[in-house]
Design a protein around this motif. Structure first.
Motif, PDB file in Angstrom:
ATOM      1  N   ASP A 211       8.171   0.777   3.032  1.00 30.63           N
ATOM      2  CA  ASP A 211       8.211   1.101   1.602  1.00 30.63           C
ATOM      3  C   ASP A 211       7.990  -0.161   0.774  1.00 30.63           C
ATOM      4  OD1 ASP A 211       8.813   2.802  -0.746  1.00 30.63           O
ATOM      5  OD2 ASP A 211      10.618   1.569  -0.884  1.00 30.63           O
ATOM      6  N   ALA A 212       8.584  -1.271   1.202  1.00 29.90           N
ATOM      7  CA  ALA A 212       8.388  -2.543   0.496  1.00 29.90           C
ATOM      8  C   ALA A 212       6.920  -2.955   0.545  1.00 29.90           C
ATOM      9  CB  ALA A 212       9.266  -3.628   1.115  1.00 29.90           C
ATOM     10  N   PHE A 213       6.263  -2.751   1.691  1.00 31.27           N
ATOM     11  CA  PHE A 213       4.854  -3.104   1.811  1.00 31.27           C
ATOM     12  C   PHE A 213       3.998  -2.249   0.875  1.00 31.27           C
ATOM     13  CE2 PHE A 213       0.672  -2.323   3.756  1.00 31.27           C
ATOM     14  CZ  PHE A 213       0.176  -3.617   3.777  1.00 31.27           C
ATOM     15  N   ILE A 214       4.255  -0.952   0.841  1.00 36.33           N
ATOM     16  CA  ILE A 214       3.490  -0.065  -0.047  1.00 36.33           C
ATOM     17  C   ILE A 214       3.708  -0.452  -1.502  1.00 36.33           C
ATOM     18  CG2 ILE A 214       3.218   2.307  -0.848  1.00 36.33           C
ATOM     19  CD1 ILE A 214       1.989   1.776   1.871  1.00 36.33           C
ATOM     20  N   CYS A 215       4.935  -0.765  -1.869  1.00 42.19           N
ATOM     21  CA  CYS A 215       5.215  -1.207  -3.250  1.00 42.19           C
ATOM     22  C   CYS A 215       4.432  -2.476  -3.573  1.00 42.19           C
ATOM     23  CB  CYS A 215       6.708  -1.438  -3.438  1.00 42.19           C
ATOM     24  SG  CYS A 215       7.716   0.061  -3.419  1.00 42.19           S
ATOM     25  N   ALA A 216       4.376  -3.406  -2.616  1.00 38.10           N
ATOM     26  CA  ALA A 216       3.653  -4.659  -2.832  1.00 38.10           C
ATOM     27  C   ALA A 216       2.167  -4.396  -3.011  1.00 38.10           C
ATOM     28  CB  ALA A 216       3.888  -5.602  -1.654  1.00 38.10           C
ATOM     29  N   MET A 217       1.600  -3.480  -2.214  1.00 33.73           N
ATOM     30  CA  MET A 217       0.166  -3.175  -2.316  1.00 33.73           C
ATOM     31  C   MET A 217      -0.154  -2.466  -3.635  1.00 33.73           C
ATOM     32  SD  MET A 217      -1.119  -4.619   0.257  1.00 33.73           S
ATOM     33  CE  MET A 217       0.210  -5.823   0.012  1.00 33.73           C
ATOM     34  N   GLN A 218       0.740  -1.597  -4.072  1.00 35.99           N
ATOM     35  CA  GLN A 218       0.507  -0.920  -5.356  1.00 35.99           C
ATOM     36  C   GLN A 218       0.522  -1.921  -6.507  1.00 35.99           C
ATOM     37  OE1 GLN A 218       3.668   1.960  -5.131  1.00 35.99           O
ATOM     38  NE2 GLN A 218       2.350   3.546  -4.267  1.00 35.99           N
ATOM     39  N   GLU A 219       1.462  -2.860  -6.453  1.00 33.89           N
ATOM     40  CA  GLU A 219       1.523  -3.900  -7.487  1.00 33.89           C
ATOM     41  C   GLU A 219       0.281  -4.776  -7.449  1.00 33.89           C
ATOM     42  OE1 GLU A 219       4.355  -7.740  -8.641  1.00 33.89           O
ATOM     43  OE2 GLU A 219       5.183  -6.070  -7.472  1.00 33.89           O
ATOM     44  N   LEU A 220      -0.132  -5.160  -6.239  1.00 32.80           N
ATOM     45  CA  LEU A 220      -1.340  -5.975  -6.107  1.00 32.80           C
ATOM     46  C   LEU A 220      -2.566  -5.195  -6.541  1.00 32.80           C
ATOM     47  CD1 LEU A 220      -2.694  -8.592  -5.068  1.00 32.80           C
ATOM     48  CD2 LEU A 220      -2.858  -7.485  -2.817  1.00 32.80           C
ATOM     49  N   GLY A 221      -2.593  -3.914  -6.236  1.00 37.07           N
ATOM     50  CA  GLY A 221      -3.725  -3.086  -6.622  1.00 37.07           C
ATOM     51  C   GLY A 221      -3.938  -3.059  -8.123  1.00 37.07           C
ATOM     52  N   HIS A 222      -2.860  -2.940  -8.865  1.00 38.95           N
ATOM     53  CA  HIS A 222      -2.964  -2.955 -10.328  1.00 38.95           C
ATOM     54  C   HIS A 222      -3.493  -4.298 -10.832  1.00 38.95           C
ATOM     55  CE1 HIS A 222      -1.247   0.952 -10.918  1.00 38.95           C
ATOM     56  NE2 HIS A 222      -0.097   0.627 -10.350  1.00 38.95           N
ATOM     57  N   ALA A 223      -3.138  -5.372 -10.136  1.00 37.13           N
ATOM     58  CA  ALA A 223      -3.503  -6.714 -10.594  1.00 37.13           C
ATOM     59  C   ALA A 223      -4.966  -7.063 -10.300  1.00 37.13           C
ATOM     60  CB  ALA A 223      -2.580  -7.755  -9.959  1.00 37.13           C
ATOM     61  N   VAL A 224      -5.484  -6.601  -9.157  1.00 39.60           N
ATOM     62  CA  VAL A 224      -6.827  -7.037  -8.731  1.00 39.60           C
ATOM     63  C   VAL A 224      -7.830  -5.896  -8.659  1.00 39.60           C
ATOM     64  CG1 VAL A 224      -5.823  -8.954  -7.460  1.00 39.60           C
ATOM     65  CG2 VAL A 224      -6.337  -6.803  -6.254  1.00 39.60           C
ATOM     66  N   GLY A 225      -7.442  -4.684  -9.073  1.00 40.83           N
ATOM     67  CA  GLY A 225      -8.382  -3.565  -9.050  1.00 40.83           C
ATOM     68  C   GLY A 225      -8.590  -2.984  -7.662  1.00 40.83           C
ATOM     69  N   MET A 226      -7.586  -3.058  -6.832  1.00 38.77           N
ATOM     70  CA  MET A 226      -7.666  -2.509  -5.473  1.00 38.77           C
ATOM     71  C   MET A 226      -7.060  -1.105  -5.463  1.00 38.77           C
ATOM     72  SD  MET A 226      -6.026  -4.057  -1.939  1.00 38.77           S
ATOM     73  CE  MET A 226      -4.320  -3.703  -2.428  1.00 38.77           C
ATOM     74  N   ARG A 227      -7.807  -0.135  -4.946  1.00 41.87           N
ATOM     75  CA  ARG A 227      -7.315   1.234  -4.890  1.00 41.87           C
ATOM     76  C   ARG A 227      -6.399   1.410  -3.674  1.00 41.87           C
ATOM     77  NH1 ARG A 227     -12.716   2.083  -6.801  1.00 41.87           N
ATOM     78  NH2 ARG A 227     -13.495   2.128  -4.648  1.00 41.87           N
ATOM     79  N   VAL A 228      -5.212   1.934  -3.927  1.00 41.82           N
ATOM     80  CA  VAL A 228      -4.251   2.219  -2.865  1.00 41.82           C
ATOM     81  C   VAL A 228      -4.055   3.728  -2.822  1.00 41.82           C
ATOM     82  CG1 VAL A 228      -1.909   1.857  -1.998  1.00 41.82           C
ATOM     83  CG2 VAL A 228      -3.104   0.009  -3.215  1.00 41.82           C
ATOM     84  N   PRO A 229      -4.440   4.387  -1.731  1.00 39.33           N
ATOM     85  CA  PRO A 229      -4.294   5.841  -1.670  1.00 39.33           C
ATOM     86  C   PRO A 229      -2.837   6.259  -1.664  1.00 39.33           C
ATOM     87  CG  PRO A 229      -4.891   4.971   0.480  1.00 39.33           C
ATOM     88  CD  PRO A 229      -4.985   3.824  -0.488  1.00 39.33           C
ATOM     89  N   GLU A 230      -2.596   7.503  -1.999  1.00 35.35           N
ATOM     90  CA  GLU A 230      -1.233   8.033  -2.012  1.00 35.35           C
ATOM     91  C   GLU A 230      -0.798   8.378  -0.585  1.00 35.35           C
ATOM     92  OE1 GLU A 230       1.175  12.050  -3.467  1.00 35.35           O
ATOM     93  OE2 GLU A 230      -0.926  11.728  -4.046  1.00 35.35           O
ATOM     94  N   LEU A 231       0.345   7.873  -0.179  1.00 35.36           N
ATOM     95  CA  LEU A 231       0.885   8.190   1.140  1.00 35.36           C
ATOM     96  C   LEU A 231       1.497   9.588   1.096  1.00 35.36           C
ATOM     97  CD1 LEU A 231       1.553   7.235   4.023  1.00 35.36           C
ATOM     98  CD2 LEU A 231       3.714   6.352   3.130  1.00 35.36           C
TER      99      LEU A 231
END
Length: 298
Positions: A211-231
């Motif tokens: 869960d911590a990893f997914i939260c980190a990727m979602q935060e990074l996604g917003h910052a750099v324009g990276m799409r993170v699919p919904e788990l």
């Protein structure tokens, strides 16, 4: 004719100890014998999925009409026949009748038709010699894990085409652990990733390590324009050790289900590793790579 005017049924077999059959099996059995019902077959799968969530049960992969594997043809000869005219799909039972779709997973028995079918899902077209080389690598990988998912195929295709830029996301390193919070125990994670050629640090906390990893990727996604699919779903199980191996060397197989952010299509990735967290992150890495391909799902 025998005086029956109704049938007591169940969803997912809950209540079967009273002798009640499963609704989706009864509906299909009646239909194949020429009887009609008012039950919309395409709504049975989502209805059973809802019950599965509430009852904390999983629908078996080979459950008739509903399981994730029942609309899959893995053998190369079957995939080839389907591509030539859906030769291995029963006319009286189409996958879409139950909200499914015909798939051709990749595994040890796959042929060129499986590879081509899945390359089309990625928006890729390869020459015949490249397809043959890719098939060879798919079969090799399938010796180490049961299924080769689309994310695996993308990485293998990048190697065959000598185009490493096709793999846009990579986890370079990470460390995680448990931590105490005001509400109890939690987890933290930190590390570095590479996205489209640029390295980025990440750190986050969560209920658990993944869960911590997914939260980190979602935060990074917003910052750099990276799409993170919904788990959508997460499942893990221990693979039995090979004959003669210590049980402590057993591998962890993680299977994850995701939903593309744009069109809502559901897809799965998986990974195998001796370390649970590494397997989970590998499965997520495949999903993020797929979500950021220029094939219409972004």
């Amino acid at each position: 004719d025998a005086g029956c005017n109704g049938v007591d049924v169940t969803l997912l077999g809950l209540g079967e100890r009273a002798g009640n059959a499963k609704l989706h099996s009864v509906v299909e059995a009646l239909r194949l014998r020429g009887f009609t019902t008012s039950v919309p077959r395409e709504r049975l799968r989502p209805a059973c999925q809802t019950v599965a969530v509430i009852a904390r049960r999983r629908i078996p992969p080979n459950e008739p009409h509903l399981g994730r594997d029942v609309d899959s043809n893995t053998a190369g000869v079957h995939s080839d026949g389907d591509r030539k005219g859906r030769l291995y799909v029963a006319p009286e039972r189409q996958p879409q009748d139950y909200g499914g779709s015909l798939r051709h997973p990749l595994g040890k028995l796959s042929g060129r038709a499986n590879v081509v079918s899945n390359l089309e899902r990625l928006g890729l077209s390869l020459q015949a010699p490249q397809v043959d080389e890719l098939l060879h690598q798919v079969v090799e990988l399938a010796e180490r894990k049961a299924w080769v998912n689309l994310g695996d195929l993308l990485q293998l295709a990048a190697q065959v085409l000598e185009r490493p830029e096709m793999v846009v996301f990579e986890v370079l390193e990470f460390s995680s652990g448990s931590r105490k919070t005001a509400s109890g125990r939690g987890a933290s994670i930190e590390g570095r990733v590479r996205f489209r050629g640029h390295e980025h640090p990440f750190a986050a906390v969560g209920v658990g390590q993944f869960d911590a990893f997914i939260c980190a990727m979602q935060e990074l996604g917003h910052a750099v324009g990276m799409r993170v699919p919904e788990l959508v779903d997460f499942e893990d199980f221990i693979l039995p050790p090979q004959p003669g191996e210590e049980a402590s060397r057993a591998l962890i197989h993680v299977q994850t289900t995701w939903r593309y952010p744009a069109d809502g299509e559901v897809f799965s990735t998986d990974a195998v590793d001796a370390d649970w967290m590494s397997a989970a992150i590998d499965a997520a890495t495949s999903a993020i790579n797929l979500a950021n391909q220029a094939n219409g799902h972004g």
